[in-house]
Design a protein around this motif. Structure first.
Motif, short mmCIF file in Angstrom:
data_model
loop_
_atom_site.label_atom_id
_atom_site.label_comp_id
_atom_site.label_asym_id
_atom_site.label_seq_id
_atom_site.Cartn_x
_atom_site.Cartn_y
_atom_site.Cartn_z
N ASP A 186 28.97 25.98 -8.60
CA ASP A 186 28.05 26.26 -9.70
C ASP A 186 27.29 27.56 -9.46
N SER A 207 27.18 28.31 -14.94
CA SER A 207 27.50 26.92 -15.24
C SER A 207 26.26 26.05 -15.35
N SER A 256 34.83 31.44 -9.72
CA SER A 256 35.54 30.37 -10.42
C SER A 256 37.03 30.38 -10.12
N ARG A 282 38.73 27.96 -18.74
CA ARG A 282 37.40 27.37 -18.85
C ARG A 282 37.30 26.45 -20.07
#
Length: 490
Positions: A35, A85, A384, A11
């Motif tokens: 997201d 996010s 993710s 990340r």
């Protein structure tokens, strides 16, 4: 989870790459199904600057409680730490007295003084971007507050519809032209009003670098205005995200606004469906049919906003009267594995109490343990790491009377979400041919690295053997699980 460290490193590396390669304004506004959004009321989140605590009274549920941009800036790492996010925050425009929620605009070109000033707002947005968090502002342009500077001024008389309350919400003319909750209804047929609202919206983007708007009361404004509005915004900011609110359980009444240029809408049909099944015990077959109907009506289902509660309804835990822990865990698994962009209301990770409109908007309970935070963080990390959970195909696998099973899958991964809404604990699930792929095992992804449940209501499950495309398993009543299929036992 065992992959937390590697994900955090990835990340940070991705964030650094984005910062270094940023060559266009508003890069952060590129929204997609990968997201996830944390929704909060600025006034009710955290007080970081006591100098703007004008008329603050935390005992008054309808008044200001002291939250501000400085407090939000301070707490952004908390939100980032859960893997979100994006944030959606309440409107920042100046509101009349009592408008802590942001829906009583008094001046569209001024910052609400209880929250700070333009500089502190920009500081918050910049800090969010540094942490990889996009910023969505709530914006109400169907109506103003009764004390708006233009209302009552003869020069702006034709900017507002005559006062008539809505008494039939099935009459679209009334919905678009009469007053909502005694608030002055803007006349969107007036070209001057249209241009003013478009210019104002673009001005805030230019001033702050925000990434999206959540547009309030979408169906109370003519669809042709939204077509013109979205075209004007997108012409200057093509990646800017527009998500609207249509408080309606009929998917057809939402889909038409995507056709008018709004990227996504809050998925109220999915909200009502999950509430009917989990809260009311309605058959899972009805839930499955609702899912199918929704997908027929949304041109871009991947940009819809999925939620289990928000500021306009009672908090989820106040709508469930039995097996509350299990059903909250179930619903969070649904939220983060269903199609669209998951939107979680602040405090759900605790979970906070809120059985009415204003009590559901109470101060963030920072002193209480966040019992579901680890589960939320893990689900965000899963999304993710595995695009199948965010942008993969959606396939209904089983829709019996009390059990709903669906798969999210792509060329690399297959995940099953199983919601057991009945008393039957032992059952089998047959995988469709396209999902078998020689898989032999299914492992729970809602346990920590030691095999312990990540939150109350999450069942302990050992790895499940898949034989000839069939899973035989035991899942406690009224619980759920997210399984990852694999060829080897992990």
């Amino acid at each position: 989870m065992t992959f937390s460290v590697s994900w955090n490193m990835a990340r940070k590396a991705l964030l650094l790459l984005l910062i270094l390669s940023a060559s266009v304004f508003n890069l952060w506004g590129q929204f997609g199904p990968e997201d996830s959004v944390y929704f909060l009321f600025t006034d009710r989140f955290y007080d970081g600057d006591e100098s703007n605590n004008y008329t603050v009274n935390i005992r008054n549920l309808k008044g200001y409680h002291g939250g501000d941009f400085a407090g939000l800036t301070e707490k952004l790492p908390y939100i980032a730490g859960m893997g979100f996010s994006a944030i959606w925050i309440s409107s920042v425009v100046d509101n009349q007295a009592g408008g802590y929620h942001g829906y009583w605009a008094q001046d569209y070109y001024r910052v609400e003084e209880h929250f700070g000033d333009m500089e502190s707002l920009k500081t918050m947005v910049d800090r969010a971007h540094e942490l990889g968090i996009k910023v969505i502002l709530d914006l109400a342009i169907n109506h103003t507050g009764i004390q708006h500077d233009f209302f009552g001024d003869p020069a702006y008389q034709d900017w507002f519809h005559p006062r008539q309350d809505i008494d039939d919400y099935s009459d679209q003319y009334q919905v678009e032209n009469h007053w909502l909750q005694n608030l002055p209804d803007l006349n969107h047929e007036n070209p001057e009003v249209r241009q003013y609202l478009i210019d104002m919206s673009i001005w805030w983007i230019e001033q702050t670098g925000i990434d999206g708007y959540r547009l309030d009361a979408l169906r109370h404004v003519p669809a042709d205005f939204w077509r013109e509005y979205s075209a004007a915004v997108k012409e200057q900011f093509p990646d800017f995200y527009l998500i609207g609110e249509v408080f309606d359980g009929n998917p057809a009444n939402l889909g038409k606004y995507q056709n008018a240029g709004i990227d996504g809408l809050l998925d109220f049909p999915a909200y009502f469906a999950i509430q009917d099944m989990v809260r009311n015990g309605e058959p899972a077959t009805r839930f499955a049919q609702s899912v199918i109907n929704s997908k027929r009506n949304y041109p871009h289902e991947e940009l819809m906003g999925t939620f289990i509660d928000n500021h306009d309804v009672r908090r989820f835990v106040n709508q469930v009267y039995r097996n509350r822990e299990e059903k909250l865990a179930q619903s969070l698994m649904f939220l983060f594995s269903y199609t669209g962009i998951p939107i979680m209301y602040y405090g759900t990770e605790i979970p906070m109490d809120g059985g009415s409109e204003h009590s559901g908007r109470s101060l963030m309970a920072w002193d209480e343990p966040a019992l579901y935070k680890d589960l939320v963080t893990s689900l965000n990390e899963l999304r993710s790491l595995h695009p199948a959970l965010s942008s993969g195909e959606f396939t209904i696998v089983d829709r019996s009377m009390s059990r709903f099973v669906y798969a999210r899958h792509d060329a690399d991964d297959v995940f099953l979400t199983i919601l057991n809404n009945g008393d039957e604990e032992r059952f089998s699930i047959e995988l469709p041919d396209e999902l078998r792929r020689d898989f032999r095992w299914a492992r729970s992804m809602v346990l920590d690295s030691a095999g312990e449940p990540l939150a109350p209501g999450v069942p302990e499950l050992e790895s499940i053997r898949i034989r000839r495309g069939r899973l035989r398993m035991e899942l406690p009543a009224y619980t759920g699980v997210v399984l990852k299929l694999s060829r080897e036992r992990e």
